[in-house]
Design a protein around this motif. Structure first.
Motif, PDB file in Angstrom:
ATOM      1  N   ASN A 176       0.807  -1.222   0.000  1.00  0.00           N
ATOM      2  CA  ASN A 176       0.000   0.000   0.000  1.00  0.00           C
ATOM      3  C   ASN A 176       0.839   1.270   0.000  1.00  0.00           C
ATOM      4  O   ASN A 176       0.301   2.363   0.175  1.00  0.00           O
ATOM      5  N   THR A 177       2.153   1.141  -0.180  1.00  0.00           N
ATOM      6  CA  THR A 177       2.999   2.314  -0.305  1.00  0.00           C
ATOM      7  C   THR A 177       2.685   3.011  -1.620  1.00  0.00           C
ATOM      8  O   THR A 177       2.867   2.435  -2.689  1.00  0.00           O
ATOM      9  N   GLU A 178       2.220   4.256  -1.550  1.00  0.00           N
ATOM     10  CA  GLU A 178       1.755   4.942  -2.752  1.00  0.00           C
ATOM     11  C   GLU A 178       2.859   5.129  -3.777  1.00  0.00           C
ATOM     12  O   GLU A 178       2.634   4.987  -4.979  1.00  0.00           O
ATOM     13  N   ASP A 179       4.079   5.413  -3.321  1.00  0.00           N
ATOM     14  CA  ASP A 179       5.189   5.588  -4.256  1.00  0.00           C
ATOM     15  C   ASP A 179       5.466   4.304  -5.028  1.00  0.00           C
ATOM     16  O   ASP A 179       5.732   4.338  -6.233  1.00  0.00           O
ATOM     17  N   TYR A 180       5.412   3.174  -4.329  1.00  0.00           N
ATOM     18  CA  TYR A 180       5.672   1.906  -5.015  1.00  0.00           C
ATOM     19  C   TYR A 180       4.547   1.589  -5.993  1.00  0.00           C
ATOM     20  O   TYR A 180       4.797   1.152  -7.127  1.00  0.00           O
ATOM     21  N   LEU A 181       3.319   1.813  -5.581  1.00  0.00           N
ATOM     22  CA  LEU A 181       2.174   1.584  -6.465  1.00  0.00           C
ATOM     23  C   LEU A 181       2.300   2.420  -7.733  1.00  0.00           C
ATOM     24  O   LEU A 181       2.115   1.931  -8.854  1.00  0.00           O
ATOM     25  N   LYS A 182       2.646   3.678  -7.557  1.00  0.00           N
ATOM     26  CA  LYS A 182       2.803   4.581  -8.694  1.00  0.00           C
ATOM     27  C   LYS A 182       3.937   4.122  -9.610  1.00  0.00           C
ATOM     28  O   LYS A 182       3.803   4.130 -10.845  1.00  0.00           O
ATOM     29  N   SER A 183       5.056   3.715  -9.029  1.00  0.00           N
ATOM     30  CA  SER A 183       6.202   3.302  -9.841  1.00  0.00           C
ATOM     31  C   SER A 183       5.889   2.051 -10.651  1.00  0.00           C
ATOM     32  O   SER A 183       6.287   1.941 -11.820  1.00  0.00           O
TER      33      SER A 183
END
Length: 373
Positions: A176-183
């Motif tokens: 659920n880490t937004e940065d990882y999801l976005k990447s």
């Protein structure tokens, strides 16, 4: 001196001629004016036509711009670029009477019983169904390392066009880490556009509300407590992915985001499955490492998930898989080795392995692993 009749006649003729000339001149003047007016009307009409033509050209250009903007908007929505990280909730309406395989989760987790419809937060792709094989990849952040791009490249590039049509690769973002999801979304939409458009690749994100409270996990040290929570979460991640993939295909292959597929791996799997003489097999191992490379019949996935969720707090998922095999197939007091030998046609092993583990950075922080098949 009196005017003679001849002179009178001449005067009359002259007067008539003069009058006729005046009449003709007057008519010619009127006709000329009418011609001038007509020419002016024609010029005005021509000017109006040119203005309408120019306006039509401008309107056509504006229409083309608007259509291009619409195409770009549609393309952006289809590819789910950066804006997809806003986590759009499921595309199906809650009121639709659609079979929901996730309903089984409510039996095991009371906190989900008040949730309406359980479904992934983000879906990228065509939600393809009716294929022979679904390949599931669970992906989480691994510090500064990422192997997902290489794993996907090896999987999709080593399929033939006909095999691509008969399969779907599902990437489940279990972080659920937004940065990882976005990447991950950015990488996949840029690198694998063709696979997304064809429906052979999908990306889902597990909703945060799915996970139960893990505050009950108590261990002697903080690191061991984190490890236990990580292990429990991994079992739940696999279960969620298996339930999502179940309605899509006849068979489900479990993979991870840190593997490399060997050449012609899909052809070998398909040929092996179709050439098995008996259809009573429990599962097929295309890799001996953990839970990687295990092939299940989709119709059996619910039974596997139910067993995993019953004991998800107790063991890692690969050990739970062995326990389930022992419960289903082994006699009381029989060792696992003897049971496996007796059930060679049930628990099938393919050699050599078709998947190689390449990661030394575990998905659990500060842990390194050197598994090799």
């Amino acid at each position: 001196m009196k005017a003679t009749p001849v002179n009178l006649l001449i005067a009359l003729v002259a007067f008539v001629l003069f009058s006729f000339s005046c009449f003709c001149i007057s008519r010619m003047t009127q006709t000329s004016n009418q011609l001038i007016n007509c020419r002016n009307h024609i010029l005005e009409f021509k000017g109006n036509i040119l203005r309408l033509k120019n306006k039509s050209v401008r309107n056509r250009h504006e229409l083309m711009k608007a259509l291009n903007r619409m195409k770009n908007d549609i393309r952006q929505r289809e590819h789910l670029s950066v804006n997809l990280v806003e986590k759009k909730v499921n595309t199906l309406d809650e009121n639709e009477t659609v079979s929901n395989t996730f309903e089984v989760l409510k039996f095991f987790f009371p906190h989900l019983r008040n949730v309406g419809r359980i479904y992934p937060d983000v879906i990228i792709g065509k939600e393809k169904t009716g294929v022979s094989f679904a390949l599931g990849i669970s992906s989480v952040k691994r510090g500064n390392h990422s192997y997902l791009k290489h794993a996907l490249t090896s999987l999709v590039s080593r399929m033939t066009p006909s095999e691509v049509k008969d399969a779907v690769v599902i990437v489940s973002i279990a972080d659920n880490t937004e940065d990882y999801l976005k990447s991950v979304v950015d990488m996949i939409t840029k690198t694998f556009k063709r696979q997304l458009n064809s429906g052979s690749l999908e990306v889902i994100s597990i909703p945060a509300f799915f996970y139960p409270d893990m505050s009950h996990v108590k261990q002697s040290t903080e690191d061991s407590q984190k490890l236990e929570r990580w292990r429990i979460k991994q079992v739940l991640d696999f279960c969620f992915l298996m339930l999502y993939a179940q309605p899509k295909a006849m068979y489900y292959l479990q993979l991870q985001d840190d593997i490399i597929a060997k050449k012609m791996y899909f052809t070998k799997i398909s040929d092996f499955v179709h050439n098995i003489t008996s259809n009573d097999w429990f599962y097929i191992e295309f890799s001996i490492l953990g839970f990687i490379g295990k092939l299940f019949k989709s119709e059996d996935l619910t039974d596997f998930v139910r067993f995993f969720l019953t004991f998800y707090k107790d063991k890692p998922i690969d050990l739970l898989l062995e326990d389930f095999f022992r419960v289903k197939m082994c006699n009381p007091g029989e060792t696992l080795e003897k049971c496996a030998e007796r059930n060679k046609q049930i628990r099938v092993k393919y050699k050599p392995s078709l998947f190689q583990h390449v990661d030394i950075q575990s998905s659990f922080p500060i842990t390194e692993q050197y598994y090799k098949d």
